[in-house]
Write a protein that holds these residues in place. Structure first.
Motif, PDB file in Angstrom:
ATOM      1  N   TYR A 154       0.807  -1.214   0.000  1.00  0.00           N
ATOM      2  CA  TYR A 154       0.000   0.000   0.000  1.00  0.00           C
ATOM      3  C   TYR A 154       0.841   1.266   0.000  1.00  0.00           C
ATOM      4  O   TYR A 154       0.352   2.331  -0.388  1.00  0.00           O
ATOM      5  CB  TYR A 154      -0.992  -0.013   1.156  1.00  0.00           C
ATOM      6  N   ASP A 155       2.096   1.210   0.438  1.00  0.00           N
ATOM      7  CA  ASP A 155       2.964   2.376   0.358  1.00  0.00           C
ATOM      8  C   ASP A 155       3.362   2.684  -1.084  1.00  0.00           C
ATOM      9  O   ASP A 155       3.685   3.825  -1.407  1.00  0.00           O
ATOM     10  CB  ASP A 155       4.222   2.191   1.206  1.00  0.00           C
ATOM     11  N   LYS A 156       3.351   1.681  -1.958  1.00  0.00           N
ATOM     12  CA  LYS A 156       3.699   1.886  -3.357  1.00  0.00           C
ATOM     13  C   LYS A 156       2.558   2.482  -4.164  1.00  0.00           C
ATOM     14  O   LYS A 156       2.770   2.952  -5.276  1.00  0.00           O
ATOM     15  CB  LYS A 156       4.100   0.560  -4.008  1.00  0.00           C
ATOM     16  N   MET A 157       1.349   2.462  -3.643  1.00  0.00           N
ATOM     17  CA  MET A 157       0.193   2.959  -4.389  1.00  0.00           C
ATOM     18  C   MET A 157       0.272   4.474  -4.563  1.00  0.00           C
ATOM     19  O   MET A 157       0.679   5.192  -3.658  1.00  0.00           O
ATOM     20  CB  MET A 157      -1.107   2.612  -3.657  1.00  0.00           C
ATOM     21  N   GLU A 158      -0.110   4.925  -5.743  1.00  0.00           N
ATOM     22  CA  GLU A 158      -0.177   6.358  -5.972  1.00  0.00           C
ATOM     23  C   GLU A 158      -1.475   6.895  -5.409  1.00  0.00           C
ATOM     24  O   GLU A 158      -2.528   6.290  -5.570  1.00  0.00           O
ATOM     25  CB  GLU A 158      -0.096   6.651  -7.467  1.00  0.00           C
ATOM     26  N   ARG A 159      -1.370   8.037  -4.741  1.00  0.00           N
ATOM     27  CA  ARG A 159      -2.547   8.664  -4.155  1.00  0.00           C
ATOM     28  C   ARG A 159      -2.573  10.120  -4.577  1.00  0.00           C
ATOM     29  O   ARG A 159      -1.543  10.738  -4.791  1.00  0.00           O
ATOM     30  CB  ARG A 159      -2.502   8.565  -2.639  1.00  0.00           C
ATOM     31  N   ARG A 160      -3.769  10.652  -4.653  1.00  0.00           N
ATOM     32  CA  ARG A 160      -3.869  12.082  -4.947  1.00  0.00           C
ATOM     33  C   ARG A 160      -3.553  12.856  -3.678  1.00  0.00           C
ATOM     34  O   ARG A 160      -3.771  12.386  -2.560  1.00  0.00           O
ATOM     35  CB  ARG A 160      -5.252  12.429  -5.469  1.00  0.00           C
ATOM     36  N   ASP A 161      -3.037  14.049  -3.856  1.00  0.00           N
ATOM     37  CA  ASP A 161      -2.703  14.896  -2.717  1.00  0.00           C
ATOM     38  C   ASP A 161      -3.967  15.619  -2.276  1.00  0.00           C
ATOM     39  O   ASP A 161      -4.481  16.475  -3.000  1.00  0.00           O
ATOM     40  CB  ASP A 161      -1.621  15.898  -3.117  1.00  0.00           C
ATOM     41  N   PRO A 162      -4.488  15.317  -1.089  1.00  0.00           N
ATOM     42  CA  PRO A 162      -5.735  15.966  -0.671  1.00  0.00           C
ATOM     43  C   PRO A 162      -5.577  17.455  -0.402  1.00  0.00           C
ATOM     44  O   PRO A 162      -6.556  18.191  -0.400  1.00  0.00           O
ATOM     45  CB  PRO A 162      -6.133  15.209   0.598  1.00  0.00           C
ATOM     46  N   LEU A 163      -4.340  17.917  -0.191  1.00  0.00           N
ATOM     47  CA  LEU A 163      -4.133  19.338   0.084  1.00  0.00           C
ATOM     48  C   LEU A 163      -4.112  20.173  -1.185  1.00  0.00           C
ATOM     49  O   LEU A 163      -4.330  21.381  -1.142  1.00  0.00           O
ATOM     50  CB  LEU A 163      -2.819  19.533   0.857  1.00  0.00           C
ATOM     51  N   SER A 164      -3.840  19.548  -2.314  1.00  0.00           N
ATOM     52  CA  SER A 164      -3.781  20.308  -3.566  1.00  0.00           C
ATOM     53  C   SER A 164      -5.153  20.470  -4.215  1.00  0.00           C
ATOM     54  O   SER A 164      -5.307  21.277  -5.118  1.00  0.00           O
ATOM     55  CB  SER A 164      -2.839  19.613  -4.551  1.00  0.00           C
ATOM     56  N   VAL A 165      -6.132  19.743  -3.752  1.00  0.00           N
ATOM     57  CA  VAL A 165      -7.476  19.834  -4.319  1.00  0.00           C
ATOM     58  C   VAL A 165      -8.227  20.951  -3.603  1.00  0.00           C
ATOM     59  O   VAL A 165      -8.341  20.945  -2.384  1.00  0.00           O
ATOM     60  CB  VAL A 165      -8.232  18.499  -4.157  1.00  0.00           C
ATOM     61  N   GLY A 166      -8.739  21.919  -4.376  1.00  0.00           N
ATOM     62  CA  GLY A 166      -9.470  23.036  -3.770  1.00  0.00           C
ATOM     63  C   GLY A 166     -10.919  22.705  -3.555  1.00  0.00           C
ATOM     64  O   GLY A 166     -11.450  21.694  -4.067  1.00  0.00           O
ATOM     65  N   TYR A 167     -11.565  23.545  -2.779  1.00  0.00           N
ATOM     66  CA  TYR A 167     -12.980  23.375  -2.529  1.00  0.00           C
ATOM     67  C   TYR A 167     -13.752  24.143  -3.585  1.00  0.00           C
ATOM     68  O   TYR A 167     -13.395  25.254  -3.965  1.00  0.00           O
ATOM     69  CB  TYR A 167     -13.365  23.904  -1.149  1.00  0.00           C
ATOM     70  N   ASN A 168     -14.851  23.605  -4.027  1.00  0.00           N
ATOM     71  CA  ASN A 168     -15.713  24.263  -4.997  1.00  0.00           C
ATOM     72  C   ASN A 168     -16.951  24.741  -4.247  1.00  0.00           C
ATOM     73  O   ASN A 168     -17.989  24.115  -4.253  1.00  0.00           O
ATOM     74  CB  ASN A 168     -16.093  23.293  -6.116  1.00  0.00           C
ATOM     75  N   ILE A 169     -16.811  25.893  -3.596  1.00  0.00           N
ATOM     76  CA  ILE A 169     -17.904  26.432  -2.790  1.00  0.00           C
ATOM     77  C   ILE A 169     -18.501  27.602  -3.555  1.00  0.00           C
ATOM     78  O   ILE A 169     -17.826  28.579  -3.872  1.00  0.00           O
ATOM     79  CB  ILE A 169     -17.401  26.895  -1.411  1.00  0.00           C
ATOM     80  N   GLU A 170     -19.762  27.512  -3.839  1.00  0.00           N
ATOM     81  CA  GLU A 170     -20.462  28.586  -4.535  1.00  0.00           C
ATOM     82  C   GLU A 170     -21.211  29.422  -3.512  1.00  0.00           C
ATOM     83  O   GLU A 170     -21.925  28.911  -2.668  1.00  0.00           O
ATOM     84  CB  GLU A 170     -21.450  28.013  -5.549  1.00  0.00           C
ATOM     85  N   LYS A 171     -21.032  30.722  -3.607  1.00  0.00           N
ATOM     86  CA  LYS A 171     -21.740  31.641  -2.702  1.00  0.00           C
ATOM     87  C   LYS A 171     -23.061  32.049  -3.324  1.00  0.00           C
ATOM     88  O   LYS A 171     -23.147  32.315  -4.519  1.00  0.00           O
ATOM     89  CB  LYS A 171     -20.895  32.864  -2.417  1.00  0.00           C
ATOM     90  N   LYS A 172     -24.086  32.128  -2.511  1.00  0.00           N
ATOM     91  CA  LYS A 172     -25.408  32.526  -3.010  1.00  0.00           C
ATOM     92  C   LYS A 172     -25.685  33.961  -2.659  1.00  0.00           C
ATOM     93  O   LYS A 172     -25.289  34.543  -1.759  1.00  0.00           O
ATOM     94  CB  LYS A 172     -26.502  31.635  -2.421  1.00  0.00           C
TER      95      LYS A 172
END
Length: 64
Positions: A46-64
């Motif tokens: 499991y250490d060899k598995m590629e994972r996405r970086d959760p810190l590089s993904v932004g939030y898609n928050i829409e303001k109303k």
């Protein structure tokens, strides 16, 4: 007589299996096997598995 010999052998085999299973339980041999043999392999796998970086993904928050 033959019935009692067969019964005696079955009881001896049952007692031996019971003793072996009790030893596995008492000394936690199954846990030790998993910890020493299986877990290092799983960690390596499991250490060899590629994972996405959760810190590089932004939030898609829409303001109303």
């Amino acid at each position: 007589m033959k019935f009692f010999k067969i019964l005696w052998k079955v009881l001896l085999i049952g007692a031996a299996v019971y003793a072996a299973l009790f030893a596995v339980f008492y000394f936690d041999l199954d846990g030790k096997l998993l910890f020493r043999k299986v877990e290092p392999w799983l960690v390596k796998h499991y250490d060899k598995m590629e994972r996405r970086d959760p810190l590089s993904v932004g939030y898609n928050i829409e303001k109303k």
